[in-house]
Structures are given as C-alpha cells and as structure tokens.
Design a protein around this motif. Structure first.
Motif, short mmCIF file in Angstrom:
data_model
loop_
_atom_site.label_atom_id
_atom_site.label_comp_id
_atom_site.label_asym_id
_atom_site.label_seq_id
_atom_site.Cartn_x
_atom_site.Cartn_y
_atom_site.Cartn_z
N GLY A 101 5.72 3.29 4.31
CA GLY A 101 5.33 3.65 2.94
C GLY A 101 4.00 4.37 3.04
N LYS A 107 -4.15 4.48 5.59
CA LYS A 107 -4.31 5.30 6.80
C LYS A 107 -3.50 6.60 6.75
CE LYS A 107 -7.29 4.35 9.96
NZ LYS A 107 -7.20 3.38 11.00
N CYS A 111 -3.27 8.33 10.93
CA CYS A 111 -2.58 7.18 11.48
C CYS A 111 -1.97 7.52 12.84
CB CYS A 111 -1.48 6.78 10.49
SG CYS A 111 -0.28 5.65 11.18
N LEU A 113 0.57 6.16 14.31
CA LEU A 113 2.04 6.22 14.27
C LEU A 113 2.50 7.59 13.79
CD1 LEU A 113 3.02 2.75 12.76
CD2 LEU A 113 3.31 3.50 15.11
N GLY A 208 -2.54 1.32 9.34
CA GLY A 208 -3.06 0.87 8.05
C GLY A 208 -3.11 -0.64 7.87
#
Ligand code: SF4
Ligand code: SF4
Ligand code: FES
Length: 216
Positions: A101, A107, A111, A113, A208
């Motif tokens: 989400g 983040k 981020c 990821l 995050g």
C-alpha cells in the motif's frame, strides 16, 4: 597487511583489497546488488534476506555477496538466470509477509523494496505466495515516531542502530519462524522501554516500518 587485488564484476575490472566483502565492493563501484539485511562493519552477517545472490566463476552455485570475501582474479556475475530466479523467489516470499500500500506509506518513493523492484523489474505486489496478513499492532507510543510491524522486513538494521550506534538496547528480535518480530523486552510499548527516541533506528529502517511522525 592488506593486499591489493583485481576482481571482475559484470565485465568491469575493479581494484580492491583482498578479504573485503563482495557486496560492499560492488556497491562502492556503482554495481547494484539487492540487499536488506547486510550491515557494513558487522562481523557475522545474518544473510537472512537472501536477496544478494551472485554467481562466481568456479563455484557451482550462487552465493550471497554479503558473506563472500573477495580474492584476486575473482570473476562475478550479478545477473544470471539462476541468480534472477533466487532473487525473485526471495523477494516474493518477503512480500508475502509485507502489507503493501505504497501510496499511504511513509516511505513511498524512498523505499528499498521499491528500489529492488525497479532495479530487478520485479512486481511490487503479492504474486505466487499469498499475503499472510498476520495481525499486528502499530506501536504509536513514542512522541516522534511509530512502528508498524506489518511493514517490517526483519532486516535487523534498527536493532543494530539501537545496540551499536545508540548503545541503548531497547529492541531486539523476538520469537522464531513466522511469528518473528522486532520487539521491546517483555513486549512493552516503546514509550515504556529504555528507548531514548534518538531516531537512529528510524533512520536505519529501509522500508516503512519505522517512520517519523509528521511533526518531527
Ligand atoms: S514499505 Fe515500501 S513497498 Fe512497502 S508499502 Fe511502504 S513504500 Fe510500499
Ligand atoms: S523495523 Fe525496519 S529496520 Fe527494523 S527490522 Fe523491520 S524493516 Fe528492518
Ligand atoms: S544482504 Fe545478503 S542475505 Fe541479506
């Protein structure tokens, strides 16, 4: 005495020092290898995220670059069919326990990821492995930050910052297996723990899970 050596990563010749860790040598030379759990300066790498695989000439299977010291004449490939398969699987498994989400995540756009997904052209959504959707509670008790375990990738960066940089020791890993989580001693809230709110753990978090509150 440290010996100067030459290694090759993806056809790029690199002068470095024998015994350094391959992951850091690659990153310092602008060669990106996905990584979440590696911590520079930590003697015994966890090698838990399984994202930093590479192939080395002469070795019959991929190795994690965060545990691999460099040696003279080493020839490394960061992208092969085997490596890509392993990284994709590790990434998908990791996402299966990660509440996505991005739009509402603190983040978003900063981020790790998202970076891995972009660099390796991987989908940032739940695919092969179903989302586990474990019930977790957000710890909103500190004045300056909050901790959302549903976004945690268990990389250990916050624990290292808390123990080795802040020298506080307020948090650690708790439980094993699927229930593994970052927690305070006795699972008290961060506010009731020895946490000093120095913020070093929040800065260390690549996703995050730990984030500063808006007014901080
Ligand atoms: S931690 Fe990263 S991938 Fe996860 S929701 Fe937040 S921005 Fe998206
Ligand atoms: S809270 Fe952040 S830094 Fe700590 S283990 Fe989870 S993802 Fe890593
Ligand atoms: S960075 Fe190597 S296994 Fe996580």
């Amino acid at each position: 005495m440290s010996r100067e050596i030459t290694i090759t990563i993806d056809d790029k010749k690199i002068r470095t020092v024998e015994g350094k860790i391959l992951l850091w040598v690659a990153l310092a030379n602008d060669i990106y290898i996905p990584h979440l759990c590696a911590i520079e300066g930590k003697d015994l790498p966890e090698a838990s995220c399984r994202l930093c695989f590479v192939e080395i000439e002469g070795k019959n299977k991929p190795v994690t670059s965060c545990t691999q010291p460099v040696y003279d004449g080493m020839v490394v490939r960061t992208r092969t069919a085997k490596v890509d398969r392993l990284v994709k699987t590790a990434f998908e498994l990791l996402l299966s326990d990660h509440r996505l989400g991005c739009a509402s995540c603190p983040k978003n756009r900063n981020c790790e990821l998202q970076r891995i997904a972009k660099e390796r052209k991987l989908k940032l959504r739940h695919t092969r492995f179903k989302y586990l959707g474990r019930e977790t509670a957000v710890d909103d008790s500190p004045d300056s930050f909050s901790f959302d375990p549903s976004r945690c990738v268990l990389c250990g960066q916050c624990i290292w910052a808390d123990h080795e940089k802040a020298k506080v020791g307020a948090i650690g890993f708790a439980r094993r297996g699927l229930g593994r989580t970052v927690a305070t001693f006795n699972y008290e809230s961060l506010k009731d723990s020895p946490c000093t709110e120095c913020g070093l753990c929040v800065e260390a978090c690549p996703v995050g899970a730990l984030s500063f509150k808006k007014n901080t």
